[in-house]
Write a protein that holds these residues in place. Structure first.
Motif, mmCIF file in Angstrom:
data_model
loop_
_atom_site.group_PDB
_atom_site.id
_atom_site.type_symbol
_atom_site.label_atom_id
_atom_site.label_comp_id
_atom_site.label_asym_id
_atom_site.label_seq_id
_atom_site.Cartn_x
_atom_site.Cartn_y
_atom_site.Cartn_z
ATOM 1 N N MET A 1 -7.779 52.055 -25.397
ATOM 2 C CA MET A 1 -8.837 51.051 -25.361
ATOM 3 C C MET A 1 -8.766 50.142 -26.575
ATOM 4 O O MET A 1 -8.239 50.511 -27.629
ATOM 5 N N THR B 1 -12.396 52.392 -15.908
ATOM 6 C CA THR B 1 -10.980 52.187 -15.609
ATOM 7 C C THR B 1 -10.520 50.902 -16.297
ATOM 8 O O THR B 1 -11.340 50.158 -16.841
ATOM 9 N N PRO B 2 -9.220 50.601 -16.307
ATOM 10 C CA PRO B 2 -8.727 49.402 -16.983
ATOM 11 C C PRO B 2 -9.494 48.146 -16.546
ATOM 12 O O PRO B 2 -9.753 47.931 -15.366
ATOM 13 N N GLY B 3 -9.882 47.369 -17.558
ATOM 14 C CA GLY B 3 -10.641 46.152 -17.337
ATOM 15 C C GLY B 3 -12.135 46.323 -17.550
ATOM 16 O O GLY B 3 -12.867 45.342 -17.614
ATOM 17 N N THR B 4 -12.609 47.570 -17.671
ATOM 18 C CA THR B 4 -14.027 47.827 -17.908
ATOM 19 C C THR B 4 -14.377 47.493 -19.350
ATOM 20 O O THR B 4 -13.648 47.842 -20.273
ATOM 21 N N VAL B 5 -15.517 46.827 -19.540
ATOM 22 C CA VAL B 5 -16.036 46.486 -20.859
ATOM 23 C C VAL B 5 -17.373 47.197 -21.046
ATOM 24 O O VAL B 5 -18.206 47.196 -20.142
ATOM 25 N N GLU C 1 -6.976 49.243 -31.719
ATOM 26 C CA GLU C 1 -6.456 49.778 -30.472
ATOM 27 C C GLU C 1 -6.476 51.287 -30.656
ATOM 28 O O GLU C 1 -5.931 51.801 -31.641
ATOM 29 N N LEU D 1 -7.999 49.582 -21.650
ATOM 30 C CA LEU D 1 -6.696 48.980 -21.389
ATOM 31 C C LEU D 1 -5.864 49.800 -20.406
ATOM 32 O O LEU D 1 -5.224 49.246 -19.513
ATOM 33 N N GLU D 2 -5.848 51.121 -20.608
ATOM 34 C CA GLU D 2 -5.043 52.029 -19.777
ATOM 35 C C GLU D 2 -5.796 53.334 -19.608
ATOM 36 O O GLU D 2 -6.528 53.749 -20.505
ATOM 37 N N TYR E 1 -13.085 48.013 -24.526
ATOM 38 C CA TYR E 1 -12.409 47.433 -23.374
ATOM 39 C C TYR E 1 -11.292 48.392 -22.993
ATOM 40 O O TYR E 1 -10.384 48.631 -23.799
ATOM 41 N N GLU F 1 -8.338 56.323 -17.940
ATOM 42 C CA GLU F 1 -9.732 56.417 -17.535
ATOM 43 C C GLU F 1 -10.519 57.168 -18.588
ATOM 44 O O GLU F 1 -10.027 58.135 -19.175
#
Length: 179
Positions: free
Chosen positions: A126, A101-105, A43, A67-68, A65, A70
């Motif tokens: 991330m 943004t959050p959720g982007t992989v 993390e 998480l918070e 990934y 940008e």
């Protein structure tokens, strides 16, 4: 008759793991080569203004990934590799830098130039996975030691560190607050 114990998983509760910190950076080791033959997982807190610089690995595959927050990210071979900045790069197929943004992989295969930077005024976080382990574990330990001074990064020391860990630096690592 000998009975072998069945394999057990590795559980790391929220807020747990081995954390390395400097005044601005933070990396928490979640899964290491001690736990997995496949990948190391971390993390990572990315402070405002931090730019890892475009780079490429010949052996490592990475997954990010968000998480918070940008991050500006890229994961492609550009038409032209400019030496100072990757933010204006464009791929052969027309891809450009993306605001994640959050959720982007983001999946980065070995040999693919990639970069991320935090252009905002707030921290981003991330989940980061690197395969195979343990190169990124050792790299993070040594990088955070180099950055612990809080002053400008020692680019020569970072370049030598990256060369030891299969990282070809294409543009400079930067750490400055952006507004």
């Amino acid at each position: 008759m000998t009975h072998l114990a069945p394999p057990e998983g590795h559980l790391v509760p929220s807020g747990s793991g081995r954390t390395l910190r400097t005044a601005a950076q933070q990396v928490t080791f979640k899964v290491t080569g001690e736990h997995s033959r496949a990948a190391s997982s971390f993390e990572v807190v990315v402070p405002p203004g931090f730019d890892v610089g475009a780079h490429v690995h010949t052996r490592s595959e990475e997954l990010f990934y968000i998480l918070e927050g940008e991050l500006d990210v890229l994961a492609f071979e550009p038409l032209v590799r400019t030496l100072d900045s990757w933010r204006e790069w464009e791929s052969h197929s027309g891809k450009r830098v993306v605001r994640a943004t959050p959720g982007t992989v983001i999946l980065v295969p070995a040999g693919c130039p990639h970069a991320f930077a935090n252009p905002t005024g707030t921290e981003a976080k991330m989940f980061f996975q690197s395969s195979p382990p343990p190169d990124h574990e050792r790299y993070f330990e040594e990088l955070l030691e180099l950055l612990a001074s809080g002053g400008p990064p020692d680019h020569a020391a970072i370049e030598a560190l990256r060369a030891r860990y299969d990282i070809e630096q294409l543009t400079p690592l930067r750490h400055m607050r952006r507004t």
